[in-house]
Design an enzyme around this catalytic site. Sequence first.
Site, PDB file in Angstrom:
ATOM      1  N   PRO A 150       0.825  -1.211   0.000  1.00 32.32           N
ATOM      2  CA  PRO A 150       0.000   0.000   0.000  1.00 32.32           C
ATOM      3  C   PRO A 150       0.862   1.266   0.000  1.00 32.32           C
ATOM      4  O   PRO A 150       2.020   1.237   0.434  1.00 32.32           O
ATOM      5  CB  PRO A 150      -0.787  -0.110   1.321  1.00 32.32           C
ATOM      6  CG  PRO A 150      -0.692  -1.531   1.737  1.00 32.32           C
ATOM      7  CD  PRO A 150       0.596  -2.045   1.194  1.00 32.32           C
ATOM      8  N   ASP A 151       0.254   2.342  -0.453  1.00 33.37           N
ATOM      9  CA  ASP A 151       0.943   3.639  -0.467  1.00 33.37           C
ATOM     10  C   ASP A 151       0.822   4.217   0.944  1.00 33.37           C
ATOM     11  O   ASP A 151      -0.048   5.044   1.219  1.00 33.37           O
ATOM     12  CB  ASP A 151       0.246   4.530  -1.505  1.00 33.37           C
ATOM     13  CG  ASP A 151       0.866   5.910  -1.598  1.00 33.37           C
ATOM     14  OD1 ASP A 151       1.991   6.092  -1.096  1.00 33.37           O
ATOM     15  OD2 ASP A 151       0.218   6.815  -2.171  1.00 33.37           O
ATOM     16  N   ALA A 152       1.661   3.724   1.836  1.00 38.65           N
ATOM     17  CA  ALA A 152       1.518   4.078   3.248  1.00 38.65           C
ATOM     18  C   ALA A 152       2.879   4.085   3.946  1.00 38.65           C
ATOM     19  O   ALA A 152       3.051   3.485   5.011  1.00 38.65           O
ATOM     20  CB  ALA A 152       0.554   3.097   3.929  1.00 38.65           C
TER      21      ALA A 152
END
Length: 559
Positions: A54-56
């Site tokens: 995820p973009d996290a």
Amino acid sequence: MHNATKLRVLLQRPGIIKAIGAHDALSAKLIQQAGFDAIWASGFGISASLKCVPDASFVTSTEQLEIERNMVEAVSIPIIADCDTGYGNALNVMRTVNDHERAGVAAICIEDNVYPKRCSFYAGFRRELIAVEEHCGKIRAAKVAQTVPDFMIIARTEALIAGWGHEEALRRAEAYAQAGADAVLIHSKSPTFDELKAVARAWSGRVPLVVVPTIFDGVTAAELEEAGFKIVIYANQMIRAGIQAMREALDVIKQDTRPGSVNDRIAKLKDVYDLVGVPQMEEDERRFLPVGGAQITAIIAAAGFEKQLLPLIEDKPKCLLDIKGKTILERQVAALNLCNIKDIALVRGYRKEAITLPNIRYYDNDRYEETGDLFSFFCAENEMKSRCLFLYGDIIFDTAVLEKLLKSPADITLVVDYAWTEVQQRGHPVPHLKPDLVMLQNPPGKSYLFRYVMPEEQNRVVKIGQHLPLDQAHAEFIGLAMFSEKGAEALKGAYREASKHYQAKGFHEAGAFIRASFTDMIQELIDRGHEVNCVTIFKGWMEVDSFEEYQKAWATIRQ
Ligand code: SPV
Ligand code: MG
């Protein structure tokens, strides 16, 4: 021109700047080829493609920077790096700025999310933003750290994403511009453009506005420009296009099982070659790789049996005679390899099973007892397609000799040794049993004997053979020759015709065509009007044709 200056130039131009999200060097290249203005090095795209996470904040700043460097290398349009929260506090941001300047990136974008960030569109996560003052501190620090004058800091606020409303979004944007941001990005996930349009209308215009229309995706660039935006970022359409195209191709291959079933939906191989720069690489290879690249084939004639060498060659052919731990053949192959010639063919005959060196294509001349070396060479006629070298299987030579030959631009070039003349002039005995003598068009003066520096210019051979009268001979052919593609064509043509015409007759010095030697064919080429050139050397080679020569080889050759 620094990448940053390119972006500044674009900003001065009328019209909206179109940047597209890339996730690697290849997607960046495609974006440039498609004619877009700039690249958005997307955190979302790189997280997905590099690690499938995820973009996290799971991709580290180092990993992200590495991808950006690859993009900078692959394209010439400016790159705007998505730096999430700046990878830490204001001090970390300072380092981030310098790293990106050095990487050749044009601008960084830092958002007021708390670290670790969550992609603005993920539902179900608690949204918190850092204090305005803290983000302003990051921006001030970034501007102080910056050393490339045109480098840009884009400040991004997530106020609308967090649901904090128009006013907070504008207050933050204004504060960030005040702190020194060169542009601001007010992010929105509203399904329509209306929300952001209203914010833009209220914007002071202090610095340019950047927009990422991912959710309100029905808006055109013209409408965005009309609303006052200067940079539009199509952040994730490329990675999504890639995912869908790959899925569709996978479905088809799974069903059909033929690789070609997807041909109509995949890039041609040539397209990939062009994208990654294969044509340039080919050009560079022609220009810079040592002469004698892969396209040169060496053909070694090593079929013969010479009884004067018995019992040395009782159980093996002459080319396998060991001289200080290495056979003649191994020495030849090593010299060829040193000159980058890896394409080697060998014609074997006598004790052929003993020759098993790897990486050589073998041809057999089982009639070695009744045939000459010309016949042997032509057992490998298939190899005479492009530039090729012809080597007698019993010669050892310095690599420098081969290097000199490889530089010859002529279609047919022989290596000839002047030392033979010296031997003659000083009244020494003839060094080889049956030297292949040559008469040159421009015989050497005597001075060269004392200079020991060989003339670089080419000379022409006018006669060649073992029966050449000694007073006509200027040098000795060492058994190493090179033919260009054109030269090889001439050789094959002459061989074909001569084999018909001379079938039952003598051929130059040979009593019968089938027993002819390579030098008879050279004389034939000369007689047919072909130019036979030579490069001249002074020693630097030896032949093993007799027991004495073998002993001499042992005595002279270094380990
Ligand atoms: C990204 O591409 O990583 C962005 C833009 O930050 S967005 O995903 O739209 O937030
Ligand atoms: Mg991002």
